[in-house]
Write a protein that holds these residues in place. Structure first.
Motif, PDB file in Angstrom:
ATOM      1  N   ILE A  62       0.841  -1.189   0.000  1.00  0.00           N
ATOM      2  CA  ILE A  62       0.000   0.000   0.000  1.00  0.00           C
ATOM      3  C   ILE A  62       0.882   1.247   0.000  1.00  0.00           C
ATOM      4  O   ILE A  62       0.661   2.190  -0.738  1.00  0.00           O
ATOM      5  CB  ILE A  62      -0.949   0.010   1.218  1.00  0.00           C
ATOM      6  CG1 ILE A  62      -1.965  -1.123   1.125  1.00  0.00           C
ATOM      7  CG2 ILE A  62      -1.671   1.359   1.337  1.00  0.00           C
ATOM      8  CD1 ILE A  62      -2.875  -1.251   2.345  1.00  0.00           C
ATOM      9  N   THR A  63       1.908   1.227   0.857  1.00  0.00           N
ATOM     10  CA  THR A  63       2.822   2.364   0.993  1.00  0.00           C
ATOM     11  C   THR A  63       4.259   1.875   0.930  1.00  0.00           C
ATOM     12  O   THR A  63       4.630   0.942   1.666  1.00  0.00           O
ATOM     13  CB  THR A  63       2.606   3.093   2.339  1.00  0.00           C
ATOM     14  OG1 THR A  63       1.249   3.537   2.422  1.00  0.00           O
ATOM     15  CG2 THR A  63       3.544   4.288   2.471  1.00  0.00           C
ATOM     16  N   VAL A  64       5.062   2.462   0.061  1.00  0.00           N
ATOM     17  CA  VAL A  64       6.493   2.170  -0.014  1.00  0.00           C
ATOM     18  C   VAL A  64       7.250   3.417   0.441  1.00  0.00           C
ATOM     19  O   VAL A  64       7.059   4.504  -0.106  1.00  0.00           O
ATOM     20  CB  VAL A  64       6.930   1.789  -1.444  1.00  0.00           C
ATOM     21  CG1 VAL A  64       8.430   1.519  -1.489  1.00  0.00           C
ATOM     22  CG2 VAL A  64       6.158   0.566  -1.922  1.00  0.00           C
ATOM     23  N   ASP A  65       8.097   3.272   1.449  1.00  0.00           N
ATOM     24  CA  ASP A  65       8.850   4.398   1.995  1.00  0.00           C
ATOM     25  C   ASP A  65      10.302   4.322   1.501  1.00  0.00           C
ATOM     26  O   ASP A  65      11.211   3.984   2.257  1.00  0.00           O
ATOM     27  CB  ASP A  65       8.793   4.365   3.524  1.00  0.00           C
ATOM     28  CG  ASP A  65       9.453   5.578   4.166  1.00  0.00           C
ATOM     29  OD1 ASP A  65       9.640   6.597   3.472  1.00  0.00           O
ATOM     30  OD2 ASP A  65       9.779   5.502   5.362  1.00  0.00           O
ATOM     31  N   ARG A  66      10.501   4.628   0.232  1.00  0.00           N
ATOM     32  CA  ARG A  66      11.832   4.487  -0.367  1.00  0.00           C
ATOM     33  C   ARG A  66      12.870   5.365   0.332  1.00  0.00           C
ATOM     34  O   ARG A  66      13.948   4.882   0.719  1.00  0.00           O
ATOM     35  CB  ARG A  66      11.771   4.832  -1.865  1.00  0.00           C
ATOM     36  CG  ARG A  66      13.065   4.528  -2.597  1.00  0.00           C
ATOM     37  CD  ARG A  66      13.002   4.815  -4.093  1.00  0.00           C
ATOM     38  NE  ARG A  66      14.238   4.380  -4.728  1.00  0.00           N
ATOM     39  CZ  ARG A  66      14.431   3.213  -5.293  1.00  0.00           C
ATOM     40  NH1 ARG A  66      13.446   2.330  -5.329  1.00  0.00           N
ATOM     41  NH2 ARG A  66      15.591   2.894  -5.843  1.00  0.00           N
ATOM     42  N   GLU A  67      12.547   6.628   0.511  1.00  0.00           N
ATOM     43  CA  GLU A  67      13.505   7.550   1.125  1.00  0.00           C
ATOM     44  C   GLU A  67      13.816   7.142   2.564  1.00  0.00           C
ATOM     45  O   GLU A  67      14.969   7.111   2.987  1.00  0.00           O
ATOM     46  CB  GLU A  67      12.935   8.974   1.095  1.00  0.00           C
ATOM     47  CG  GLU A  67      13.889  10.027   1.623  1.00  0.00           C
ATOM     48  CD  GLU A  67      13.315  11.432   1.523  1.00  0.00           C
ATOM     49  OE1 GLU A  67      13.736  12.296   2.316  1.00  0.00           O
ATOM     50  OE2 GLU A  67      12.435  11.658   0.667  1.00  0.00           O
ATOM     51  N   GLY A  68      12.766   6.818   3.319  1.00  0.00           N
ATOM     52  CA  GLY A  68      12.971   6.412   4.706  1.00  0.00           C
ATOM     53  C   GLY A  68      13.760   5.125   4.823  1.00  0.00           C
ATOM     54  O   GLY A  68      14.625   4.986   5.700  1.00  0.00           O
ATOM     55  N   ALA A  69      13.468   4.154   3.950  1.00  0.00           N
ATOM     56  CA  ALA A  69      14.163   2.867   3.995  1.00  0.00           C
ATOM     57  C   ALA A  69      15.647   3.036   3.693  1.00  0.00           C
ATOM     58  O   ALA A  69      16.510   2.452   4.375  1.00  0.00           O
ATOM     59  CB  ALA A  69      13.525   1.897   3.010  1.00  0.00           C
ATOM     60  N   LEU A  70      15.971   3.828   2.669  1.00  0.00           N
ATOM     61  CA  LEU A  70      17.385   4.049   2.334  1.00  0.00           C
ATOM     62  C   LEU A  70      18.108   4.789   3.452  1.00  0.00           C
ATOM     63  O   LEU A  70      19.284   4.513   3.736  1.00  0.00           O
ATOM     64  CB  LEU A  70      17.502   4.811   1.020  1.00  0.00           C
ATOM     65  CG  LEU A  70      17.138   4.011  -0.234  1.00  0.00           C
ATOM     66  CD1 LEU A  70      17.104   4.909  -1.467  1.00  0.00           C
ATOM     67  CD2 LEU A  70      18.118   2.861  -0.447  1.00  0.00           C
ATOM     68  N   GLY A  71      17.403   5.703   4.125  1.00  0.00           N
ATOM     69  CA  GLY A  71      17.996   6.396   5.266  1.00  0.00           C
ATOM     70  C   GLY A  71      18.297   5.437   6.406  1.00  0.00           C
ATOM     71  O   GLY A  71      19.369   5.505   7.033  1.00  0.00           O
ATOM     72  N   GLN A  72      17.366   4.520   6.674  1.00  0.00           N
ATOM     73  CA  GLN A  72      17.591   3.518   7.721  1.00  0.00           C
ATOM     74  C   GLN A  72      18.734   2.578   7.338  1.00  0.00           C
ATOM     75  O   GLN A  72      19.520   2.161   8.194  1.00  0.00           O
ATOM     76  CB  GLN A  72      16.306   2.722   7.954  1.00  0.00           C
ATOM     77  CG  GLN A  72      15.165   3.521   8.557  1.00  0.00           C
ATOM     78  CD  GLN A  72      13.861   2.744   8.557  1.00  0.00           C
ATOM     79  OE1 GLN A  72      13.779   1.624   9.065  1.00  0.00           O
ATOM     80  NE2 GLN A  72      12.832   3.318   7.954  1.00  0.00           N
ATOM     81  N   ALA A  73      18.823   2.249   6.052  1.00  0.00           N
ATOM     82  CA  ALA A  73      19.894   1.360   5.578  1.00  0.00           C
ATOM     83  C   ALA A  73      21.262   2.026   5.732  1.00  0.00           C
ATOM     84  O   ALA A  73      22.236   1.383   6.143  1.00  0.00           O
ATOM     85  CB  ALA A  73      19.646   0.975   4.122  1.00  0.00           C
TER      86      ALA A  73
END
Length: 485
Positions: A44-55
């Motif tokens: 439903i929701t993909v948090d690309r920016e947030g995920a890359l920041g966490q990575a």
């Protein structure tokens, strides 16, 4: 092998060896989602920016020696778990634009362990369903066959894992909602003992039945995630103060000295012959591994569906009363009175299945009917629990089908709610009794659809289920099938 095909354990090993970064791994999953999710509809929701920041942060932490148990591992979340500043819809128009201001305890634990949150995945509206077809924001496809259901209510969790869109996922199980989609999508799913995992931050459906658990592609990966999310939480009064074992330590070969019970009531009319063949093969494999197989009886099984839908619907009626348009969520504007605002908000904000269950539950709890319905169901629930207690006096765990059939065509039973309810007959008893249950991939039908094997244990014996599941997985050595996506 593509990066997104790595198991959780393999990815951790490569990152520890300096052969892989979390950013590289996370980007491979995000690119995979972008490339194929229009065919799967898992997210439903993909948090690309947030995920890359966490990575990026996970990679920094690893260089500094701060390595959590899931450091750099990308996971998806069923869209009823609160994640701070990340939209949570519960698959409903009622919460279409709701953004939680805090993390659920399990989400906080995933983050503290270094996990990377990719986004939120599809589910039946407010977790009410068995196919995820009641979701208002897309219906997940079965990755093994287009046009077939992925199961529910954690259909997006199972589909996202099976289609290699994440390493693992967190789902919830109120009547089989982890185990059933795990079975239909050919992945591993664990419903823990009630109270083993905190429910704080989980949007409530039926509070005495709901439990959060992991889905993954291997038993070891499931055990790793389970170890992270389990444990007491003072924010959840139903969570149990009990030490959490290292579940990976139970993944050893051989089942000598263990007794597995086969419930005779689970092998009756209505069980598909191909599903039965897969389960019988699994029983034979576990016997070869040293387990003793005994037949047991759960005599009150025939009452499980009626008891479950009375209790679950009653608790849903109570829990969903908060969605009235007054404080948050959808609100019908330009109404003439408070009563009209309540009525219009709930009529338009909820889907048909949710409204059906609210009505059933409200009726069951109403004056003059409480004793005949909710109270009686609660009494029979105790009899169901006693059946399991007696069974576990003579065996360590139970083995059975997860569902009476493999995945079916989308839309096939949308006009027959009772037919869908009956598909849960083999899973809901574990929720009523509060015991742990697990689905392990057991094989495929001739049409190429996955079939899971269900394991159930006494309270807080998840370690035994992981051991049995690991032995079954290692013995079967199921070969990957081509996905239909």
């Amino acid at each position: 092998m593509k990066l997104y095909e790595l198991s959780l354990s393999e990815a951790l090993e490569k990152m520890a060896a300096g052969e892989l970064t979390s950013v590289e791994l996370t980007r491979s999953y995000l690119d995979r989602i972008e490339a194929i999710d229009q065919n799967v509809s898992a997210f439903i929701t993909v948090d690309r920016e947030g995920a890359l920041g966490q990575a990026e942060q996970a990679d920094k932490n690893r260089k500094q020696g701060k390595v959590g148990e899931l450091c750099g591992i990308p996971v998806s979340l069923k869209d009823l778990l609160c994640a701070k500043n990340l939209k949570m819809t519960c698959g409903s128009r009622m919460l279409e634009n709701f953004i939680p201001p805090y993390d659920a305890t399990v989400v906080r634990k995933i983050k503290e362990a270094g996990g990377v949150i990719l986004g939120k995945v599809t589910m039946d509206e407010f977790a009410m369903g068995s196919t995820s077809e009641t979701c208002c924001f897309g219906v997940p496809q079965n990755p093994y066959k287009k046009g077939y259901v992925a199961g529910g209510s954690s259909g997006g969790s199972a589909a996202s894992v099976a289609s290699f869109e994440c390493v693992a996922s967190l789902g919830s199980d109120t009547g089989g909602s982890i185990r059933q989609p795990a079975s239909l999508c050919g992945v591993v799913g664990m419903k823990p003992t009630y109270g083993r995992v905190s429910r704080f931050g989980l949007t409530a459906f039926a509070s005495s039945l709901d439990q959060i658990g992991p889905l993954s592609r291997t038993v070891e990966d499931c055990a790793r995630v389970m170890k992270v999310i389990a444990g007491h939480d003072f924010m959840d009064s139903t969570s149990v103060k009990r030490e959490v074992p290292d579940y990976t330590a139970s993944l050893t070969a051989g089942l000598e000295g263990m007794k597995l019970g086969v419930p005779k009531e689970y092998f009756t009319e209505g069980l598909d012959s191909e599903v039965e063949a897969v389960i019988n093969n699994a029983i034979g494999v576990l016997k070869e591994k040293g387990a003793e197989i005994v037949e047991i009886s759960l005599p009150h099984t025939e009452y499980c569906v009626a008891v479950y839908y009375l209790i679950a619907s009653s608790e849903a009626s109570s829990n969903l009363a908060r969605y009235d348009g007054a404080l948050y969520g959808y609100r019908k504007e330009n109404t003439q009175s408070l009563l009209e605002m309540y009525k219009e908000t709930r009529s338009l904000g909820f889907g048909e299945e949710v409204k059906r269950r609210i009505l059933i539950g409200t009726y069951a709890l109403s004056s003059g009917y409480y004793d005949a319905y909710y109270k009686k169901a609660s009494q029979v629930r105790t009899l169901i629990l006693n059946d399991f207690k007696k069974a576990f006096e003579s065996c360590d765990a139970l083995i059975s089908p997860v569902t009476p059939m493999a995945a079916w065509k989308m839309g096939e039973n949308t006009d027959d709610p009772l037919a869908v309810y009956m598909s849960d007959i083999l899973t809901i008893s574990a929720n009523l009794a509060g015991i742990p249950g697990m689905s392990i991939p057991g094989g495929f039908t001739q049409a190429g659809l996955p079939v899971g094997v269900q394991l159930q244990g006494a309270h807080f014996t998840e370690d035994k289920l992981f051991k049995i599941g690991f032995n079954l997985e290692q013995a079967l050595q199921l070969q990957p099938r081509k996905l239909d996506i």
